[in-house]
Design an enzyme around this catalytic site. Structure first.
Site, PDB file in Angstrom:
ATOM      1  CG  HIS A  82      58.446 -59.648 -74.194  1.00  0.00           C
ATOM      2  ND1 HIS A  82      59.806 -61.022 -72.902  1.00  0.00           N
ATOM      3  CD2 HIS A  82      58.862 -58.960 -73.776  1.00  0.00           C
ATOM      4  CE1 HIS A  82      60.063 -60.004 -72.437  1.00  0.00           C
ATOM      5  NE2 HIS A  82      59.788 -58.383 -72.818  1.00  0.00           N
ATOM      6  CG  ASP A 161      69.585 -59.622 -70.906  1.00  0.00           C
ATOM      7  OD1 ASP A 161      69.792 -58.253 -70.940  1.00  0.00           O
ATOM      8  OD2 ASP A 161      68.708 -60.092 -69.872  1.00  0.00           O
ATOM      9  NE  ARG A 168      70.811 -52.256 -70.009  1.00  0.00           N
ATOM     10  CZ  ARG A 168      69.418 -52.589 -70.343  1.00  0.00           C
ATOM     11  NH1 ARG A 168      68.996 -53.936 -70.734  1.00  0.00           N
ATOM     12  NH2 ARG A 168      68.253 -52.023 -70.475  1.00  0.00           N
ATOM     13  CB  SER A 183      67.980 -57.082 -72.793  1.00  0.00           C
ATOM     14  OG  SER A 183      67.167 -57.202 -71.477  1.00  0.00           O
ATOM     15  CE  LYS A 187      66.212 -60.808 -71.743  1.00  0.00           C
ATOM     16  NZ  LYS A 187      65.843 -60.307 -70.200  1.00  0.00           N
TER      17      LYS A 187
HETATM   18  N1  URA Z   1      63.295 -56.241 -69.672  1.00  0.00           N
HETATM   19  C1  URA Z   1      64.451 -56.823 -69.996  1.00  0.00           C
HETATM   20  O1  URA Z   1      64.339 -58.367 -70.331  1.00  0.00           O
HETATM   21  N2  URA Z   1      65.496 -55.700 -70.417  1.00  0.00           N
HETATM   22  C2  URA Z   1      65.533 -54.597 -70.145  1.00  0.00           C
HETATM   23  O2  URA Z   1      66.987 -54.005 -70.524  1.00  0.00           O
HETATM   24  C3  URA Z   1      64.340 -54.477 -69.820  1.00  0.00           C
HETATM   25  C4  URA Z   1      62.384 -54.902 -69.738  1.00  0.00           C
END
Ligand code: URA
Length: 433
Positions: A82, A161, A168, A183, A187
């Protein structure tokens, strides 16, 4: 249990229990807990922080809010990677074929670009026919038999999320390290891999502006990974200027093919070799990073890494003709050269501004609903440390609309800081955690 008490506990600096966190997430996803209560809790977390245990519990509660991909029946260590996002960041598309060619199994769910940063799915969709929608059976089959797959996230992957991120975004609570870490990691964990390499970027073009903040985020994510049984490493890398020379979807895939053909820009190649060696270590394919690097260099030189990209494209319905002959990519027909207003060294090249300029040419989207022009973008000719004379071409812009060039050029010129002195060379990789 009452949401009121959970908010009060966090307001009063108490550590929330696993039950309290599970209660919050379960009831927020069903709508029992309201947006205004969740906003209050998010702000309390933002202000008062979350412990390592709370952050791991939040991550797991978010994972359990939706579908989880089970890859346990596939032999070996399943790897994921990632990046927190950058400009010209096409590393996944180089790394994944390289690691798969070395015998790794990479299962990657990717996202789309938004704002000044690009997204892997958009880049892949500049390949004619490439399908990012892969059902679960095919996803598993490709990991098992080809060693690589890159697909879009399903609708029901971590629904908590999606809801929390949207909130947010409008409550000034995006830039909270525990919330960002939960977050991202929720994933990754829901995607089913055993080991995760994180590329946490810092600098002008990145989400985190300083190496210190990037390291704090990286440590929070590595600790979630470890607490939840995933072998996780993070590289802290500089995103000061764009990676490589190409910014924009098809243009970036052409550069990916260059690197996989054992050519391409040094900064991009170096980063991919270093991150790739870390992935081989995580996957127990080659635990000695130096030997891993050598192995990847061989796979670039003998064409096996490029063949893996071709295989990925064919497996997901894409036309391999563009991989065999990158000139066949559809690039936007209009071209505009941006010339240097003065003589000197490029002392700084602001990646965020380059990203915005590329967005203006049509290569990016301002809102999720915008369409993008896959052939648009920028080919930089001059980067940091290069010397230019007045009138030399700094970059070429590509677009389908002539009228977009004025603004795109204005922003791109703001990205170039040309001075009498040469900048000091800074290594892209700051630290591996
Ligand atoms: N990328 C994400 O997937 N979540 C966040 O909170 C910030 C960047």
């Amino acid at each position: 249990m009452r949401m009121y008490d959970i908010i009060k506990n966090k307001r009063d600096h108490k550590e929330l229990s696993k039950d309290e966190i599970d209660f919050f997430i379960e009831n927020y996803v069903t709508g029992e807990v309201t947006d205004y209560q969740t906003s209050a809790l998010l702000m309390a977390i933002y202000l008062n922080g979350f412990t390592e245990v709370e952050t791991s519990n939040l991550t797991m509660a978010m994972v359990n809010s939706g579908d989880v991909i089970d890859l346990t029946m596939i032999d070996g260590i399943k790897l994921d990677k990632h990046s927190t996002g950058g400009v010209g960041d096409k590393t996944s598309l180089i790394l994944i074929p390289m690691v798969a060619a070395a015998g790794g199994k990479v299962a990657k769910l990717s996202g789309r670009g938004l704002g000044h940063t690009g997204g892997t799915l958009d880049k892949l969709e500049s390949i004619p026919g490439f399908n990012i929608e892969v059902d679960e059976a095919k996803f598993k089959d490709l990991v098992q038999n080809a060693g690589l797959v890159i697909a879009g996230q399903t609708q029901n992957l971590v629904p908590a999320d999606k809801k929390i991120y949207a909130l947010r975004d409008v409550t000034a609570t995006v830039d909270s390290i525990p919330l960002i870490a939960a977050s991202i990691m929720s994933k990754k964990i829901a995607s089913g891999s055993d080991a995760i390499l994180l590329d946490v970027k810092y600098g002008e073009g990145a989400f985190m502006k300083t190496a210190k903040d990037a390291e704090e985020l990286a440590r929070a994510m590595v600790s979630i990974g470890k607490n939840l049984g995933r072998n996780t490493s993070a590289a802290i890398t500089l995103m000061g200027e764009p990676l490589g020379y190409a910014v924009g979807n098809a243009l970036e895939i052409q550069e990916v093919i260059e690197v996989l053909s054992n050519r391409g820009p040094d900064d991009l190649r170096e980063l991919c070799l270093e991150l790739g060696a870390q992935m081989l270590k995580l996957g127990n394919i080659e635990v000695d990073v130096e030997k891993g690097r050598k192995l990847l260099e061989e796979l670039l030189a003998n064409g096996k890494a490029l063949s893996k990209l071709r295989e990925l494209v064919v497996n997901q319905g894409g036309d391999p003709a563009v991989i065999d002959n990158p000139k066949k990519f559809t690039i936007s027909p209009l071209i505009h050269e941006v010339k240097s207003p003065k003589e000197g060294y490029v002392f700084d090249l602001d990646a965020e501004k380059v990203g915005i300029s590329s967005l203006i040419t049509g290569a990016g989207r301002e809102t999720k609903a915008d369409n993008i022009d896959h052939g648009a973008g920028i080919l930089l000719k001059i980067k940091m440390g290069d010397y230019v004379k007045k009138g030399d071409v700094l970059a070429t812009l590509y677009s389908s609309h002539e009228n977009l060039f004025v603004k795109a050029e204005e922003v791109l010129l703001e990205a170039y800081d040309i001075q009498d002195k040469k900048p000091a060379k800074v290594s892209i990789i700051n630290k591996i955690i």
